[in-house]
Design a protein around this motif. Structure first.
Motif, mmCIF file in Angstrom:
data_model
loop_
_atom_site.group_PDB
_atom_site.id
_atom_site.type_symbol
_atom_site.label_atom_id
_atom_site.label_comp_id
_atom_site.label_asym_id
_atom_site.label_seq_id
_atom_site.Cartn_x
_atom_site.Cartn_y
_atom_site.Cartn_z
ATOM 1 N N ASP A 29 0.841 -1.186 0.000
ATOM 2 C CA ASP A 29 0.000 0.000 0.000
ATOM 3 C C ASP A 29 0.885 1.247 0.000
ATOM 4 O OD1 ASP A 29 0.909 0.402 2.617
ATOM 5 O OD2 ASP A 29 -1.048 0.144 3.548
ATOM 6 N N LEU A 30 0.261 2.401 -0.011
ATOM 7 C CA LEU A 30 1.007 3.649 -0.082
ATOM 8 C C LEU A 30 2.006 3.768 1.069
ATOM 9 C CD1 LEU A 30 1.510 6.412 -1.368
ATOM 10 C CD2 LEU A 30 -0.429 7.292 -0.027
ATOM 11 N N GLY A 31 1.613 3.391 2.264
ATOM 12 C CA GLY A 31 2.510 3.473 3.413
ATOM 13 C C GLY A 31 3.744 2.611 3.249
ATOM 14 N N ALA A 32 3.573 1.385 2.784
ATOM 15 C CA ALA A 32 4.716 0.490 2.574
ATOM 16 C C ALA A 32 5.661 1.052 1.524
ATOM 17 C CB ALA A 32 4.222 -0.900 2.161
ATOM 18 N N ARG A 64 16.142 5.577 11.647
ATOM 19 C CA ARG A 64 15.497 5.443 12.963
ATOM 20 C C ARG A 64 13.976 5.430 12.893
ATOM 21 N NH1 ARG A 64 19.080 10.057 15.946
ATOM 22 N NH2 ARG A 64 21.122 9.225 15.374
ATOM 23 N N MET A 65 13.409 5.279 11.704
ATOM 24 C CA MET A 65 11.943 5.270 11.593
ATOM 25 C C MET A 65 11.370 4.083 12.358
ATOM 26 S SD MET A 65 11.107 6.369 7.663
ATOM 27 C CE MET A 65 11.989 4.985 6.963
ATOM 28 N N PRO A 66 10.252 4.293 13.050
ATOM 29 C CA PRO A 66 9.647 3.169 13.780
ATOM 30 C C PRO A 66 9.142 2.093 12.825
ATOM 31 C CG PRO A 66 8.382 5.207 14.095
ATOM 32 C CD PRO A 66 9.529 5.533 13.221
ATOM 33 N N ARG A 67 9.203 0.868 13.292
ATOM 34 C CA ARG A 67 8.766 -0.270 12.481
ATOM 35 C C ARG A 67 7.317 -0.118 12.013
ATOM 36 N NH1 ARG A 67 10.665 -6.126 13.077
ATOM 37 N NH2 ARG A 67 12.418 -4.877 13.695
ATOM 38 N N GLY A 68 6.462 0.448 12.870
ATOM 39 C CA GLY A 68 5.045 0.551 12.551
ATOM 40 C C GLY A 68 4.641 1.824 11.808
ATOM 41 N N LEU A 69 5.624 2.594 11.334
ATOM 42 C CA LEU A 69 5.308 3.833 10.629
ATOM 43 C C LEU A 69 4.359 3.563 9.467
ATOM 44 C CD1 LEU A 69 5.818 6.879 10.211
ATOM 45 C CD2 LEU A 69 7.765 6.241 8.771
ATOM 46 N N PHE A 70 3.313 4.341 9.373
ATOM 47 C CA PHE A 70 2.278 4.297 8.328
ATOM 48 C C PHE A 70 1.296 3.128 8.462
ATOM 49 C CE2 PHE A 70 5.964 6.201 5.860
ATOM 50 C CZ PHE A 70 5.535 7.509 5.964
ATOM 51 N N GLU A 71 1.466 2.259 9.454
ATOM 52 C CA GLU A 71 0.545 1.128 9.583
ATOM 53 C C GLU A 71 -0.836 1.606 10.048
ATOM 54 O OE1 GLU A 71 2.182 -1.969 12.007
ATOM 55 O OE2 GLU A 71 3.767 -2.406 10.544
ATOM 56 N N THR A 84 -1.431 8.611 10.669
ATOM 57 C CA THR A 84 0.024 8.509 10.549
ATOM 58 C C THR A 84 0.715 9.079 11.770
ATOM 59 O OG1 THR A 84 -0.116 8.625 8.126
ATOM 60 C CG2 THR A 84 2.021 9.088 9.120
ATOM 61 N N LEU A 85 0.238 10.206 12.278
ATOM 62 C CA LEU A 85 0.855 10.804 13.465
ATOM 63 C C LEU A 85 0.809 9.846 14.655
ATOM 64 C CD1 LEU A 85 -0.405 14.492 13.228
ATOM 65 C CD2 LEU A 85 1.869 13.593 12.660
ATOM 66 N N ARG A 86 -0.227 9.018 14.735
ATOM 67 C CA ARG A 86 -0.319 8.034 15.831
ATOM 68 C C ARG A 86 0.765 6.960 15.728
ATOM 69 N NH1 ARG A 86 -5.813 9.340 15.760
ATOM 70 N NH2 ARG A 86 -6.430 7.880 14.146
ATOM 71 N N THR A 87 1.379 6.795 14.556
ATOM 72 C CA THR A 87 2.440 5.784 14.411
ATOM 73 C C THR A 87 3.806 6.332 14.821
ATOM 74 O OG1 THR A 87 2.976 6.260 12.075
ATOM 75 C CG2 THR A 87 1.175 4.699 12.499
ATOM 76 N N LEU A 88 3.842 7.579 15.312
ATOM 77 C CA LEU A 88 5.104 8.216 15.695
ATOM 78 C C LEU A 88 5.068 8.682 17.161
ATOM 79 C CD1 LEU A 88 5.562 10.315 12.438
ATOM 80 C CD2 LEU A 88 6.987 8.382 13.171
#
Length: 194
Positions: free
Chosen positions: A80-83, A147-154, A167-171
């Motif tokens: 998807d777009l996030g991936a 250093r991006m979190p593993r769950g970024l954009f999930e 997206t902000l909740r994934t950071l």
């Protein structure tokens, strides 16, 4: 550290780009608009303060003649777009590691000044977003891509008014800056009036 501006583009093929716009104005005019919009955007954002890299789709478009030959390209890949965005943000060679901003090619209002403000915000923040009027965002930038979190954009509800908030909740714990609000083009109603 070298700054990098990644522009996500699709090879301009009828029925493959700007499909919602194509439903409003026709596939060929929508493709023509995107081809000229992306060329204009690339031209206008060239700047010695950052390097431009194209994240292209489909992956075979790394060889396309649709864009200037001197601009490096990397494939968007699947997902998807996030991936695809996460892959682009983290997929630069190690010699290019530094602050990275990523944009789409369908935002007619982007200028070098908008881009410079986004990179400047990364001086004191971990990430920067350029909000869109519809609740999404036209830009995402990270100070340290490694250093991006593993769950970024999930679990982001793409193409909805919830995309930025999701997206902000994934950071969690990240220092976030918001920059200029701009409008992307999804439908005929979004096209700039001249």
């Amino acid at each position: 550290m070298k700054r990098t501006l990644i522009i996500m583009v699709k090879e301009p093929r009828p029925g493959r780009v700007k499909t919602r716009l194509g439903r409003d104005i026709g596939r060929i005019p929508a493709t023509w608009w995107f081809r000229h919009q992306s060329a204009r955007l690339i031209r206008s954002l060239r700047d010695p303060r950052w390097q431009i890299v194209l994240a292209v789709a489909p992956d075979t478009a790394v060889f396309s003649k649709a864009w200037p030959a001197d601009i490096p390209r990397l494939p968007q890949g699947n997902g998807d777009l996030g991936a695809r965005m996460k892959r682009a943000l983290s997929g630069l060679p190690s010699r290019q590691k530094g602050p990275v901003c990523l944009i789409g090619a369908d935002i007619p209002g982007i200028t070098r000044a908008h881009t410079a403000r986004a990179f400047s915000a990364l001086g004191s923040h971990d990430a920067v977003f350029g909000p869109a009027a519809d609740g999404g965002y036209w830009l995402v930038g990270v100070k340290h891509p490694a250093r991006m979190p593993r769950g970024l954009f999930e679990n982001t509800r793409w193409s909805t008014e919830h995309a930025l908030a999701d997206t902000l909740r994934t950071l969690p714990g990240w220092r976030i800056a918001l920059t200029d609000t701009l409008q992307d083009v999804d439908t005929a109603a979004d096209l700039p009036r001249r």
